[in-house]
Design a protein around this motif. Structure first.
Motif, PDB file in Angstrom:
ATOM      1  N   TYR A 237      -2.442 -11.111   4.103  1.00 27.67           N
ATOM      2  CA  TYR A 237      -2.733 -10.701   5.015  1.00 27.67           C
ATOM      3  C   TYR A 237      -1.848 -11.739   5.989  1.00 27.67           C
ATOM      4  O   TYR A 237      -1.941 -13.415   5.782  1.00 27.67           O
ATOM      5  CB  TYR A 237      -4.116 -11.034   5.466  1.00 27.67           C
ATOM      6  CG  TYR A 237      -4.714 -11.070   6.947  1.00 27.67           C
ATOM      7  CD1 TYR A 237      -4.578  -9.707   7.043  1.00 27.67           C
ATOM      8  CD2 TYR A 237      -4.694 -12.116   7.362  1.00 27.67           C
ATOM      9  CE1 TYR A 237      -4.264  -8.984   9.148  1.00 27.67           C
ATOM     10  CE2 TYR A 237      -5.276 -11.658   8.677  1.00 27.67           C
ATOM     11  CZ  TYR A 237      -4.659 -10.215   9.879  1.00 27.67           C
ATOM     12  OH  TYR A 237      -5.064 -10.186  10.807  1.00 27.67           O
TER      13      TYR A 237
ATOM     14  N   ILE B  72      -5.597  -8.520  -1.406  1.00 22.18           N
ATOM     15  CA  ILE B  72      -4.381  -8.285  -0.940  1.00 22.18           C
ATOM     16  C   ILE B  72      -4.598  -9.164   0.572  1.00 22.18           C
ATOM     17  O   ILE B  72      -3.961  -9.495   0.909  1.00 22.18           O
ATOM     18  CB  ILE B  72      -5.528  -7.407  -0.362  1.00 22.18           C
ATOM     19  CG1 ILE B  72      -4.267  -6.522   1.405  1.00 22.18           C
ATOM     20  CG2 ILE B  72      -6.684  -6.443   0.630  1.00 22.18           C
ATOM     21  CD1 ILE B  72      -3.397  -6.485   1.037  1.00 22.18           C
TER      22      ILE B  72
ATOM     23  N   VAL C 130       2.635   4.861  10.704  1.00 21.30           N
ATOM     24  CA  VAL C 130       1.620   4.991  11.234  1.00 21.30           C
ATOM     25  C   VAL C 130       2.257   6.705  11.295  1.00 21.30           C
ATOM     26  O   VAL C 130       0.979   8.311  10.475  1.00 21.30           O
ATOM     27  CB  VAL C 130       0.771   5.555  12.584  1.00 21.30           C
ATOM     28  CG1 VAL C 130      -0.794   5.769  12.944  1.00 21.30           C
ATOM     29  CG2 VAL C 130      -0.116   4.093  11.739  1.00 21.30           C
TER      30      VAL C 130
ATOM     31  N   MET D 131       1.058  -1.290   0.027  1.00 23.40           N
ATOM     32  CA  MET D 131       0.443  -0.285  -0.239  1.00 23.40           C
ATOM     33  C   MET D 131       0.504   1.098   0.196  1.00 23.40           C
ATOM     34  O   MET D 131       0.970   2.351  -0.805  1.00 23.40           O
ATOM     35  CB  MET D 131      -1.097  -0.518   1.377  1.00 23.40           C
ATOM     36  CG  MET D 131      -2.248   0.941   0.816  1.00 23.40           C
ATOM     37  SD  MET D 131      -3.252   0.252  -0.080  1.00 23.40           S
ATOM     38  CE  MET D 131      -3.316   1.877  -0.518  1.00 23.40           C
TER      39      MET D 131
ATOM     40  N   LEU E 111      -5.075   0.402  -7.032  1.00 21.78           N
ATOM     41  CA  LEU E 111      -5.980   0.170  -5.950  1.00 21.78           C
ATOM     42  C   LEU E 111      -7.289  -1.081  -6.254  1.00 21.78           C
ATOM     43  O   LEU E 111      -6.979  -1.762  -5.325  1.00 21.78           O
ATOM     44  CB  LEU E 111      -6.387   1.422  -5.569  1.00 21.78           C
ATOM     45  CG  LEU E 111      -5.359   2.323  -5.039  1.00 21.78           C
ATOM     46  CD1 LEU E 111      -6.616   3.520  -4.572  1.00 21.78           C
ATOM     47  CD2 LEU E 111      -4.953   1.922  -4.143  1.00 21.78           C
ATOM     48  N   VAL E 112      -7.366  -1.146  -7.071  1.00 19.09           N
ATOM     49  CA  VAL E 112      -7.939  -2.058  -8.236  1.00 19.09           C
ATOM     50  C   VAL E 112      -7.563  -3.774  -7.510  1.00 19.09           C
ATOM     51  O   VAL E 112      -8.257  -4.649  -7.153  1.00 19.09           O
ATOM     52  CB  VAL E 112      -8.805  -2.497  -9.136  1.00 19.09           C
ATOM     53  CG1 VAL E 112      -9.657  -3.421  -8.953  1.00 19.09           C
ATOM     54  CG2 VAL E 112      -9.568  -1.119  -9.664  1.00 19.09           C
TER      55      VAL E 112
ATOM     56  N   TYR F  64      -4.875  -4.349  -5.150  1.00 14.23           N
ATOM     57  CA  TYR F  64      -4.753  -4.579  -4.542  1.00 14.23           C
ATOM     58  C   TYR F  64      -6.011  -5.062  -3.388  1.00 14.23           C
ATOM     59  O   TYR F  64      -5.993  -5.163  -3.009  1.00 14.23           O
ATOM     60  CB  TYR F  64      -4.661  -2.956  -3.360  1.00 14.23           C
ATOM     61  CG  TYR F  64      -4.046  -2.335  -2.156  1.00 14.23           C
ATOM     62  CD1 TYR F  64      -2.944  -3.233  -1.631  1.00 14.23           C
ATOM     63  CD2 TYR F  64      -5.374  -2.569  -1.220  1.00 14.23           C
ATOM     64  CE1 TYR F  64      -3.062  -2.971  -0.004  1.00 14.23           C
ATOM     65  CE2 TYR F  64      -5.135  -2.109   0.208  1.00 14.23           C
ATOM     66  CZ  TYR F  64      -4.039  -2.540   0.574  1.00 14.23           C
ATOM     67  OH  TYR F  64      -3.920  -2.440   2.142  1.00 14.23           O
ATOM     68  N   LEU F  65      -7.448  -4.544  -3.820  1.00  8.52           N
ATOM     69  CA  LEU F  65      -8.530  -4.928  -3.061  1.00  8.52           C
ATOM     70  C   LEU F  65      -8.671  -6.080  -3.743  1.00  8.52           C
ATOM     71  O   LEU F  65      -9.313  -6.574  -2.189  1.00  8.52           O
ATOM     72  CB  LEU F  65      -9.659  -3.442  -4.206  1.00  8.52           C
ATOM     73  CG  LEU F  65     -10.057  -2.423  -3.221  1.00  8.52           C
ATOM     74  CD1 LEU F  65     -11.269  -2.021  -3.827  1.00  8.52           C
ATOM     75  CD2 LEU F  65     -10.749  -2.996  -2.492  1.00  8.52           C
TER      76      LEU F  65
ATOM     77  N   ILE G 116      -3.148   5.210 -10.764  1.00 11.28           N
ATOM     78  CA  ILE G 116      -3.195   4.431  -9.417  1.00 11.28           C
ATOM     79  C   ILE G 116      -4.898   3.728  -9.191  1.00 11.28           C
ATOM     80  O   ILE G 116      -4.608   2.927  -7.966  1.00 11.28           O
ATOM     81  CB  ILE G 116      -3.658   6.044  -8.669  1.00 11.28           C
ATOM     82  CG1 ILE G 116      -2.194   6.768  -8.651  1.00 11.28           C
ATOM     83  CG2 ILE G 116      -3.331   5.596  -7.042  1.00 11.28           C
ATOM     84  CD1 ILE G 116      -0.989   6.294  -8.756  1.00 11.28           C
TER      85      ILE G 116
END
Lengths: 635, 127, 177
Positions: A334, A330, A353, A274, A323-324, A326-327, A319
């Motif tokens: 994990y 992902i 952070v 990310m 991001l798609v 990534y969605l 971008i």
């Protein structure tokens, strides 16, 4: 002839960029690689064509006409080829293809990336490159020509750009900015593959570190340039365009640290991916802000709305699709955390952070006026006072943790052992902070002391690391230590400069003098000077320190022949502890001149810290190149 | 040790050759106020400089205006109000705190706080 | 739990889309133009000499007419650009055009009027620029539309072309008179 050749080279480069995308679909061996190198070759050729057009001062080329002049010195003509939107975009494309070619050679030589993945990375880079070259060719062609009926001379480069800063700053900045495309492509390729090679993070790291070093250096160079050129001795203005360069730097700093955890502990994979996407998205955002005219800035290029629309659309595609990916993918990455709350992993994650919050702060500060205007509410300005109140407090804890985190063990750590390890360092940092105003005679401020403490704390804690190393090899951590100390020096320089700068604005006749911060400044004489393409009024000052030592310095007010606009060229006396900065203002009817005199302590430390970041980056690269089989030991 | 005692021991020699300050204040407090005010106000002509630094004629006029108002005993708030009445909040580099700017002032801290909370939650949940 | 996961995964996309929309909207805005806070407020008080006869003028002269107050200067290049339009529209007797000569050399100003034409009923001279500060002027030319009661109703920044006149200023003035 040259402009047509350049134009043709851009078309060929565009063609090869498309071939580069087709790589994974067309199974012709070596085709994609050839495309990468050819693209680089043709873009380099186009850049050279443009530079030669500038050297010849070919005013039939519109871009040259707008940014050059027959009197412009040669070195600035070369610089002028990226001194405007079109040329700098060509430089953007060239550097992107240069990075791609370099990355490809490097990876083919080291064989550390599987072919399948490499092909995908190059493909993603091809997409980015195609979009930018198309943008260059269709909306911002630097070779566009127009044949005037009568001889004309160029409009000349804006005086403010006629400075050595122009030669180094933009290429350095772009080397950083654009270089993050590789980490981005890496992340997207990995997402497309849907699985993570074990040494992914290791292979990706140099492609974050190198651009990061260049960007650090580029930002500092920009700050140095503004300091010298804008005539009031400031080094950071929170201008939207400056923010645009700081944003990817902050995100990349987070990425850099997150990659370390990824490599050493195999954690935070999704988050690291990310961050790679965010970093490049911020580069994109910066490019958009500078070139579209949505914001007002001293540095922004002249703009036209078509460019904004194109860039925005292109950004949405690149971008957005990342991001798609990534969605969708992902969930494969994990992993439940395998560490305690109090551990180095946590600190590194905390670092991310904080940095991302800092990024958000700057984005909010930069875009908020647009939000309000879009909602038809009032029009506001967000400037330095805002960022000092919001951004700085967010960054302060991060600085404290910067000294602490390298001492925290991986996996878990108890507070007691850490306290035992660090208490003397903490004590001495506090002691020196407390002694500082007493010994130096500087006035005490709480916030200044906080800044000094953080700087000294980072230096001490980092040096402690060095002394506790004992027999281990120093090289692997030296890069980190130098970069961290660089930040500490930067923080000290900024804090002390902000707190203890003093200035006077005076009206001076030749022979008069002024005292400031223990120096006596005497205006010796005012005389006229001629430069290659400007005339100037120069004021010669004598400066005497309180031990009688004398220096002399010239401050000018220049009028560029082609612009008829006065520009102040400050005279600066430099040493490690302070700069004396003299800017000549306007004249009065009685022959007196207004002069601004600044005493700027520790300003050199800021540039110094910035160059340490560059040094740290290079050391890290050397380490990377040296370590071949050792990597697994490190884990 | 070289830098010791340079600062804040400024002695303004009043010899006959001493140049005069363009904005001469009777107290250092007023001088700091002037520096603070001019640096926090945006120049409307070259829109990315503050009034202290800008060379635009309007910035000079506004500096003069602020100087006079300080001399005549106006408070910072009065001076700022004077300018906002004429040029709007755009002139303030420190945006005012009102309904529209709540997000501007609080969002960064909310983000930081929720980021850290989520971090702690994430690490502790699967222990 | 579910919600958290959704937020974690979907948040970046949502933020991205939001920023994109905002930037899209931003492309159609004019960041350099600053709206005047004086709109719908009474015109500021002033006491300035007339350029041509040195007679003092005040804001009370504005009452009873719809006024176009145009801030100009002879050193301002864009002002010369709009002068022909102003001269043309000054034929219209529904409103008066008042000039505010901003930080100017009086001789230059008079010469300039001869060269480019004088559409003004009267011209107030503000040599210090203090009155212009009261009007919130930040760059010439600027044009205010003031109603019969002396309330400022509109401000236009930049040179007035025939299009600007027809599309923006004329409708405002017609509504007022």
């Amino acid at each position: 002839m040259l402009p047509e050749l350049g134009n043709f080279a851009i078309i060929l480069a565009l063609f090869f960029a498309i071939v580069q995308i087709a790589g994974p679909f067309v199974r012709v061996s070596g085709l994609q690689y050839t495309a990468v190198f050819s693209q680089f070759f043709f873009l380099a050729f186009a850049m050279l064509c443009l530079i030669f057009c500038f050297i010849n001062n070919d005013v039939t080329v519109l871009f040259v006409r707008d940014h050059s002049h027959e009197l412009l010195p040669l070195i600035y003509r070369i610089g002028a080829s990226w001194g405007g939107h079109e040329g700098s975009l060509l430089l953007w494309c060239l550097i992107l293809s240069g990075w791609t070619a370099f990355f490809l050679i490097f990876s083919l030589m080291k064989k550390n990336i599987p072919n399948e993945l490499l092909t995908k990375i190059i493909m993603v880079l091809g997409y980015v490159s195609t979009g930018f070259i198309l943008f260059l060719f269709s909306t911002s062609n630097p070779f566009k020509r127009d044949f005037p009926t009568e001889p004309i001379s160029g409009n000349d480069l804006t005086p403010i750009l006629q400075d050595p800063g122009l030669i180094f700053h933009p290429p350095m900045l772009y080397l950083g900015y654009v270089g993050f495309a590789i980490a981005f492509a890496f992340a997207v390729a990995v997402l497309l593959e849907g699985r993570l090679e074990k040494n992914w993070a290791h292979a990706c790291r140099p492609w974050v570190i190198m651009p990061w070093s260049f960007l650090s250096c580029g930002i500092v160079l920009g700050s140095w340039w503004a300091y010298r050129e804008l005539g009031w001795g400031g080094w950071w203005f929170w201008d939207p365009v400056e923010n645009a360069s700081l944003l990817p730097w902050l995100a990349a700093t987070g990425l850099l640290h997150s990659l370390i955890v990824c490599e050493k502990r195999e954690a935070f994979k999704g988050w690291t991916l990310m961050l790679a996407i965010i970093t490049f998205a911020l580069c994109f955002l910066g490019t958009f802000l500078v070139r579209s005219g949505v914001i007002v800035s001293v540095h922004a290029f002249a703009n036209d709305p078509d460019r904004g629309v194109y860039l925005l659309g292109f950004m949405a595609i690149v971008i957005g699709s990342a991001l798609v990916c990534y969605l969708l993918r992902i969930k494969h990455f994990y992993q439940p955390p395998k560490f305690q709350l109090f551990s180095r992993e946590t600190f590194l994650l905390l670092n991310s952070v904080v940095l991302i919050s800092a990024v958000a702060t700057i984005v909010i500060g930069t875009l908020y006026p647009i939000v309000l205007e879009a909602l038809n509410l009032e029009k506001i300005s967000v400037g330095e006072p805002y960022f000092n109140t919001v951004f700085v407090p967010i960054m302060l804890p991060a600085l404290f943790f910067m000294g602490l985190a390298p001492h925290v063990s991986w996996g878990q750590q108890t507070v007691i052992t850490l306290w035992k390890k660090m208490r003397w360092t903490l004590f001495f940092s506090l002691l020196i902070t407390a002694l500082f105003p007493i010994v130096t005679g500087f006035e005490f401020h709480v916030l200044t002391s906080l800044g000094i403490f953080l700087g000294i704390w980072i230096i001490f804690a980092t040096l402690q690391l060095f002394f506790q190393m004992k027999n281990k090899s120093i090289l692997p951590v030296s890069a980190m230590m130098i970069a961290h100390i660089g930040i500490a020096i930067l923080v000290l320089g900024m804090t002390l400069n902000k707190s203890y700068s003093v200035e006077r604005q005076v009206k001076m006749l030749p022979g008069e003098s002024v005292n400031l911060a223990g120096y006596q400044f005497t205006l010796n004489n005012i005389h006229e000077m001629n430069g290659p393409n400007y005339q100037s009024i120069a004021a010669l000052f004598n400066v005497q320190n309180n031990r009688g030592k004398e220096f002399s310095v010239t401050s000018e007010q220049r009028i560029y022949l082609s612009h008829n606009q006065a520009m102040s060229k400050a005279g600066i006396l430099v040493n490690m502890w302070r700069d004396l900065y003299l800017a000549l203002g306007t004249s009065f009817s009685d022959g007196a001149w207004s002069v601004r005199i600044y005493y700027k302590p520790f300003v050199r430390w800021i540039w110094c810290g910035g160059f340490m970041l560059l040094l740290g980056g290079f050391l890290s690269l050397i380490t990377f190149l040296q370590k071949k089989g050792e990597r697994h030991e490190a884990i | 040790m070289r830098i010791i005692l340079f600062l804040f021991t400024m002695v303004f020699f009043l010899s006959c050759y001493a140049a005069e300050d363009i904005y001469h204040f009777s107290s250092t407090e007023d001088q700091t106020r002037f520096a603070m005010l001019t640096s926090e106000l945006r120049c409307l002509v070259c829109q990315n400089q503050n009034i202290a630094e800008s060379n635009a004629p309007l910035a000079g006029d506004l500096r003069q205006q602020i100087f006079q108002q300080i001399q005549t005993g106006h408070s910072n708030q009065e001076i700022v109000d004077f300018l906002v009445d004429r040029y709007g909040n755009f002139i303030l580099y420190r945006p005012p705190f009102n309904a529209g700017t709540i997000g501007l002032w609080f969002l960064p801290f909310i983000l930081l706080f929720s980021g850290i909370s989520y971090l702690v939650y994430y690490i502790r949940k699967k222990r | 739990m579910r919600l958290f996961k959704l937020i974690r995964v979907g948040l970046p996309m949502m933020i991205f889309l939001g920023v994109m929309l905002l930037l899209w909207r931003g492309l159609t805005l004019h960041p350099a133009q600053i709206p005047s806070p004086l709109i719908n407020k009474p015109a500021p008080q002033y006491r300035l000499p007339n350029l041509l006869n040195k007679k003092m003028m005040t804001e009370r002269d504005l009452i009873g007419h719809v006024t176009l107050l145009n801030v100009w200067a002879s050193w301002c290049e864009a002002c010369a650009e709009e002068q022909s339009t102003l001269v043309a529209i000054s034929q219209n007797k529904n409103f008066q055009i008042i000039g505010l000569d901003y930080k100017d050399n009086l001789a230059d100003a008079k010469k300039w009027l001869q060269q480019y034409g004088n559409p003004y009923e009267v011209i107030a001279v503000d040599q210090t620029g203090n009155s212009a500060i009261d009007w919130g002027v930040y760059g010439t030319p600027e044009t205010f539309v003031i109603d019969k009661k002396g309330i400022i109703r509109y401000k236009y920044i930049g040179p007035i072309s025939m299009e600007v006149w027809e599309d923006t200023l004329r409708p405002v003035i017609e509504k007022l008179s």
